[in-house]
Design an enzyme around this catalytic site. Structure first.
Site, PDB file in Angstrom:
ATOM      1  N   ARG A  88       0.821  -1.203   0.000  1.00 29.87           N
ATOM      2  CA  ARG A  88       0.000   0.000   0.000  1.00 29.87           C
ATOM      3  C   ARG A  88       0.856   1.254   0.000  1.00 29.87           C
ATOM      4  O   ARG A  88       0.326   2.362  -0.017  1.00 29.87           O
ATOM      5  CB  ARG A  88      -0.900   0.008   1.228  1.00 29.87           C
ATOM      6  CG  ARG A  88      -2.333  -0.445   0.942  1.00 29.87           C
ATOM      7  CD  ARG A  88      -3.091  -0.360   2.243  1.00 29.87           C
ATOM      8  NE  ARG A  88      -4.512  -0.281   2.101  1.00 29.87           N
ATOM      9  CZ  ARG A  88      -5.340  -1.312   2.305  1.00 29.87           C
ATOM     10  NH1 ARG A  88      -4.881  -2.497   2.579  1.00 29.87           N
ATOM     11  NH2 ARG A  88      -6.647  -1.123   2.228  1.00 29.87           N
ATOM     12  N   ARG A 171     -10.012   7.129   4.198  1.00 29.62           N
ATOM     13  CA  ARG A 171      -9.258   6.034   3.569  1.00 29.62           C
ATOM     14  C   ARG A 171      -9.008   6.337   2.086  1.00 29.62           C
ATOM     15  O   ARG A 171      -7.971   5.978   1.543  1.00 29.62           O
ATOM     16  CB  ARG A 171     -10.011   4.711   3.732  1.00 29.62           C
ATOM     17  CG  ARG A 171     -10.001   4.233   5.170  1.00 29.62           C
ATOM     18  CD  ARG A 171     -10.939   3.075   5.387  1.00 29.62           C
ATOM     19  NE  ARG A 171     -10.474   1.877   4.735  1.00 29.62           N
ATOM     20  CZ  ARG A 171     -11.250   0.826   4.475  1.00 29.62           C
ATOM     21  NH1 ARG A 171     -12.524   0.842   4.808  1.00 29.62           N
ATOM     22  NH2 ARG A 171     -10.751  -0.219   3.884  1.00 29.62           N
TER      23      ARG A 171
HETATM   24  P1  AMP Z   1      -8.399  -3.736   3.903  1.00 31.22           P
HETATM   25  O1  AMP Z   1      -9.044  -4.913   4.530  1.00 31.22           O
HETATM   26  O2  AMP Z   1      -7.381  -4.124   2.850  1.00 31.22           O
HETATM   27  O3  AMP Z   1      -9.393  -2.714   3.405  1.00 31.22           O
HETATM   28  O4  AMP Z   1      -7.549  -3.023   5.044  1.00 31.22           O
HETATM   29  C1  AMP Z   1      -8.183  -2.457   6.189  1.00 31.22           C
HETATM   30  C2  AMP Z   1      -7.199  -1.561   6.948  1.00 31.22           C
HETATM   31  O5  AMP Z   1      -6.076  -2.345   7.415  1.00 31.22           O
HETATM   32  C3  AMP Z   1      -6.567  -0.438   6.129  1.00 31.22           C
HETATM   33  O6  AMP Z   1      -7.395   0.715   6.055  1.00 31.22           O
HETATM   34  C4  AMP Z   1      -5.277  -0.187   6.926  1.00 31.22           C
HETATM   35  O7  AMP Z   1      -5.530   0.547   8.117  1.00 31.22           O
HETATM   36  C5  AMP Z   1      -4.879  -1.603   7.347  1.00 31.22           C
HETATM   37  N1  AMP Z   1      -3.995  -2.220   6.318  1.00 31.22           N
HETATM   38  C6  AMP Z   1      -4.265  -3.320   5.560  1.00 31.22           C
HETATM   39  N2  AMP Z   1      -3.243  -3.596   4.725  1.00 31.22           N
HETATM   40  C7  AMP Z   1      -2.299  -2.633   4.959  1.00 31.22           C
HETATM   41  C8  AMP Z   1      -1.023  -2.334   4.403  1.00 31.22           C
HETATM   42  N3  AMP Z   1      -0.488  -3.075   3.404  1.00 31.22           N
HETATM   43  N4  AMP Z   1      -0.341  -1.268   4.896  1.00 31.22           N
HETATM   44  C9  AMP Z   1      -0.848  -0.513   5.893  1.00 31.22           C
HETATM   45  N5  AMP Z   1      -2.044  -0.721   6.429  1.00 31.22           N
HETATM   46  C10 AMP Z   1      -2.784  -1.766   5.985  1.00 31.22           C
END
Ligand code: AMP
Ligand code: ADP
Length: 214
Positions: A88, A171
């Site tokens: 990310r 986000r």
């Molecule tokens: P997601 O399920 O991919 O939408 O991720 C939910 C949340 O987890 C994100 O908004 C971040 O706060 C955290 N997160 C997930 N993957 C990452 C990553 N590669 N780097 C940093 N934060 C992450």
């Protein structure tokens, strides 16, 4: 086959990654799912990650990179994986490149699921997640058979705390500032593929299969 899914939060990365994993027999690795599992188990990692996730911020690279590298080192990743939500940030991508290179391997595709911001907030408010098994539904587009209950494991479905509209807006800002630059990063490496994520999810998947080969 090693695949990275790119796209805004709610673009459908997880939905497509699960279908790719089933079709090609490779693990689906979602850093978000790993964090949520840790939050549920109330581990130290989970408690720390939660403070960032609840604000719509990214979890710091040091924490995220470690859990990802531990996961891809497991035996089931030998024939490849599909990464959903990682990398990310550019530093995360650089760490992944280095780890893959050390094994004399390469990332094959970075698939960008393109969905304009206008569609995202609507999608996220309708998303329902099973925190027990990671399945995802949508109240209109992918309803579960029984309202509020996961088809796969029978547990209760929830609206994720970070899917509330105020957090989604934050986000999206974070996505544009920190994650979108990865599109150009992988374009320069000649592995970027773009798909139109506003189509019906089966059609998006058909476009992905055309890229990956049957
Ligand atoms: P997601 O399920 O991919 O939408 O991720 C939910 C949340 O987890 C994100 O908004 C971040 O706060 C955290 N997160 C997930 N993957 C990452 C990553 N590669 N780097 C940093 N934060 C992450
Ligand atoms: P991401 O992993 O990118 O955050 P998800 O795969 O969880 O996104 O999808 C976000 C929401 O949109 C979910 O509720 C999902 O069921 C729904 N969704 C995914 N793909 C589509 C699509 N092509 N059309 C309509 N809704 C979709």
């Amino acid at each position: 086959m090693k695949i990275i899914m790119l796209g805004a939060p709610g673009a459908g990365k997880g939905t497509q990654a699960k279908m790719i994993a089933d079709q090609y027999g490779i693990p689906h690795i979602s850093t978000g799912d790993i964090f949520r599992a840790n939050i549920k188990e109330q581990t130290e990692l989970g408690m720390e990650a939660k403070t960032y996730m609840d604000k719509g911020a990214l979890v710091p690279d040091e924490l995220t990179v470690k859990i990802l590298l531990d996961r891809v080192a497991k035996d089931d990743c030998k024939s490849g994986y599909v990464l959903d939500g990682f990398p990310r940030t550019i530093p995360q991508a650089e760490v992944l490149d280095k780890a893959v290179k050390e094994l004399n391997e390469t990332i094959d595709y970075a698939i960008n699921v393109e969905v304009p911001d206008e569609n995202i907030i609507k999608r996220m408010s309708g998303r329902r997640a099973c925190l027990a098994c990671g399945a995802t539904y949508h109240v209109e587009h992918v309803p579960p058979k029984k309202e509020g209950i996961c088809d796969r494991c029978g547990k209760e479905l929830v609206l994720r705390d970070d899917d509330k509209p105020e957090t989604v807006k934050k986000r999206l800002e974070v996505y544009h500032a920190q994650t979108q630059p990865l599109i150009e990063y992988y374009n320069k490496k000649n592995i970027l593929k773009e798909v139109d994520g506003t189509k019906d999810m089966k059609d998006v998947f058909a476009d992905i299969v055309k890229i990956l080969g049957a």
